[in-house]
Structure formats: structure tokens, C-alpha cells
Design a protein around this motif. Structure first.
Motif, PDB file in Angstrom:
ATOM      1  N   ILE A   5       2.845   7.383  41.417  1.00 49.74           N
ATOM      2  CA  ILE A   5       3.048   7.964  40.097  1.00 49.74           C
ATOM      3  C   ILE A   5       2.226   7.156  39.098  1.00 49.74           C
ATOM      4  O   ILE A   5       2.304   5.922  39.077  1.00 49.74           O
ATOM      5  N   LYS A   6       1.456   7.854  38.303  1.00 49.57           N
ATOM      6  CA  LYS A   6       0.693   7.172  37.258  1.00 49.57           C
ATOM      7  C   LYS A   6       1.630   7.015  36.056  1.00 49.57           C
ATOM      8  O   LYS A   6       2.070   7.993  35.470  1.00 49.57           O
ATOM      9  N   VAL A   7       1.939   5.771  35.712  1.00 47.34           N
ATOM     10  CA  VAL A   7       2.853   5.466  34.608  1.00 47.34           C
ATOM     11  C   VAL A   7       2.064   4.738  33.524  1.00 47.34           C
ATOM     12  O   VAL A   7       1.543   3.648  33.757  1.00 47.34           O
ATOM     13  N   ASN A   8       1.961   5.372  32.381  1.00 45.67           N
ATOM     14  CA  ASN A   8       1.227   4.794  31.250  1.00 45.67           C
ATOM     15  C   ASN A   8      -0.184   4.381  31.643  1.00 45.67           C
ATOM     16  O   ASN A   8      -0.684   3.336  31.240  1.00 45.67           O
ATOM     17  N   GLY A   9      -0.805   5.212  32.477  1.00 47.27           N
ATOM     18  CA  GLY A   9      -2.190   4.981  32.881  1.00 47.27           C
ATOM     19  C   GLY A   9      -2.370   4.089  34.092  1.00 47.27           C
ATOM     20  O   GLY A   9      -3.481   3.931  34.582  1.00 47.27           O
ATOM     21  N   LYS A  10      -1.279   3.519  34.605  1.00 49.61           N
ATOM     22  CA  LYS A  10      -1.368   2.615  35.750  1.00 49.61           C
ATOM     23  C   LYS A  10      -0.729   3.290  36.970  1.00 49.61           C
ATOM     24  O   LYS A  10       0.418   3.739  36.914  1.00 49.61           O
ATOM     25  N   LEU A  11      -1.471   3.349  38.078  1.00 49.48           N
ATOM     26  CA  LEU A  11      -0.954   3.965  39.297  1.00 49.48           C
ATOM     27  C   LEU A  11       0.039   3.025  39.970  1.00 49.48           C
ATOM     28  O   LEU A  11      -0.279   1.867  40.250  1.00 49.48           O
ATOM     29  N   ILE A  12       1.243   3.542  40.198  1.00 45.36           N
ATOM     30  CA  ILE A  12       2.280   2.772  40.881  1.00 45.36           C
ATOM     31  C   ILE A  12       2.579   3.454  42.202  1.00 45.36           C
ATOM     32  O   ILE A  12       2.893   4.647  42.240  1.00 45.36           O
ATOM     33  N   LYS A  13       2.484   2.696  43.286  1.00 42.26           N
ATOM     34  CA  LYS A  13       2.859   3.171  44.617  1.00 42.26           C
ATOM     35  C   LYS A  13       4.123   2.429  45.011  1.00 42.26           C
ATOM     36  O   LYS A  13       4.199   1.206  44.868  1.00 42.26           O
ATOM     37  N   ASP A  14       5.112   3.182  45.490  1.00 44.59           N
ATOM     38  CA  ASP A  14       6.390   2.556  45.802  1.00 44.59           C
ATOM     39  C   ASP A  14       7.127   3.393  46.836  1.00 44.59           C
ATOM     40  O   ASP A  14       6.920   4.609  46.925  1.00 44.59           O
ATOM     41  N   ASP A  15       7.981   2.742  47.593  1.00 51.62           N
ATOM     42  CA  ASP A  15       8.904   3.440  48.485  1.00 51.62           C
ATOM     43  C   ASP A  15      10.197   3.652  47.709  1.00 51.62           C
ATOM     44  O   ASP A  15      10.761   2.696  47.163  1.00 51.62           O
TER      45      ASP A  15
END
Length: 150
Positions: A5-15
Motif C-alpha cells: 500500500i502506498k501511504v503518503n507517497g511511500k510504498l509499504i509492504k507488510d503481512d
């Protein structure tokens, strides 16, 4: 489940677990402007933008945001500051607990509606609850903010 999910322009990958709400995902990743207020999707405190449209993060699973762009107040500091000054000048901020959700919706409304009437503003913001004010100061601030360039 793996999400990105791109949050505030930063891509976050998570389980994430399949029942994790977007609000909890965002708070787990440092977005503390997103607040839990009613647990019933009625107060607007958890408002964020998904693909530039306001949504209630307490009623969306994090997996539904997979491959989408989410914007929180942390990502809109410059824009939010301008509106927050209007709120402060009208004495509309009170305790400020509801302000992040309200600001997210006002900024979205500004992009979506051109020269909205007072009734259109009220309809757009109907899901934003404030327990401190009578909404009059907020309406003055919103109207002045939306008309600042006119």
C-alpha cells in the motif's frame, strides 16, 4: 496476506491478517492522525483518501487497500496548515480531536466541488461529528477557506 500500500507517497509492504482494518494498519505504520471515534463509521475521525477520494478507514479492511494509494493528514501537512489557520482564526478548533478527519474531507471537497453552497458543504461534511462545537465557527472557517481565492 501480503499487501503493498502506498501511504503518503511511500510504498509499504507488510503481512497482515485478513481482518485487519485499514485504520489499524495506518496507525501501526505511524499515521496517528487517523483516529478511532465511534466504531460505527459515523463520526469521520478515521477519514483518509484512497486514490484521492475520502473513505472511512475504520470500515475498510487493509487487504482492500492493497495496490492502492492512501493519503493521511501526515501527507498533507502544507495544505492542512492553510485550512487549520482558518479554523483557528474562527475559534473552530476547540479540542481538535475531530480536526484531522474534518480537514481531510474539506481538502477533498475543495478538489471536488467548485463554489459549493452552504447546503452542499453541510451535505458533504454530514459524516463529520464534533462534540465540542455548534458547527457555526467551523462553517465560517470552511466558507472563508473555500472563498479565499475568489
Amino acid at each position: 496476506m501480503q499487501v503493498q500500500i502506498k501511504v503518503n507517497g511511500k510504498l509499504i509492504k507488510d503481512d497482515v491478517s485478513c481482518d485487519l482494518l485499514l485504520i489499524d494498519f495506518l496507525r501501526n505504520h505511524g499515521c496517528y492522525s487517523v483516529k478511532r471515534g465511534c466504531e460505527t463509521s459515523n463520526c469521520g475521525l478515521c477519514t483518509v483518501w484512497m486514490d484521492e477520494k475520502p473513505v472511512l478507514s475504520c470500515s475498510i479492511l487493509a487487504v482492500r487497500a492493497n495496490n492502492h494509494s492512501i493519503m493521511t493528514l501526515e501527507g498533507l501537512q502544507k495544505e492542512a496548515k492553510v485550512f487549520a489557520d482558518f479554523m483557528a482564526n474562527e475559534g473552530a478548533e476547540q479540542c481538535g480531536f475531530c480536526s484531522p478527519g474534518l480537514i481531510m474531507n474539506v481538502l477533498a471537497m475543495e478538489k471536488e466541488l467548485k463554489n459549493p453552497s452552504e447546503e452542499e458543504i453541510k451535505n458533504y461534511l454530514a459524516g463529520n461529528l464534533c462534540r465540542c462545537t455548534g458547527y457555526m465557527a467551523q462553517m465560517r472557517a470552511i466558507t472563508k477557506y473555500l472563498n479565499r481565492g475568489v
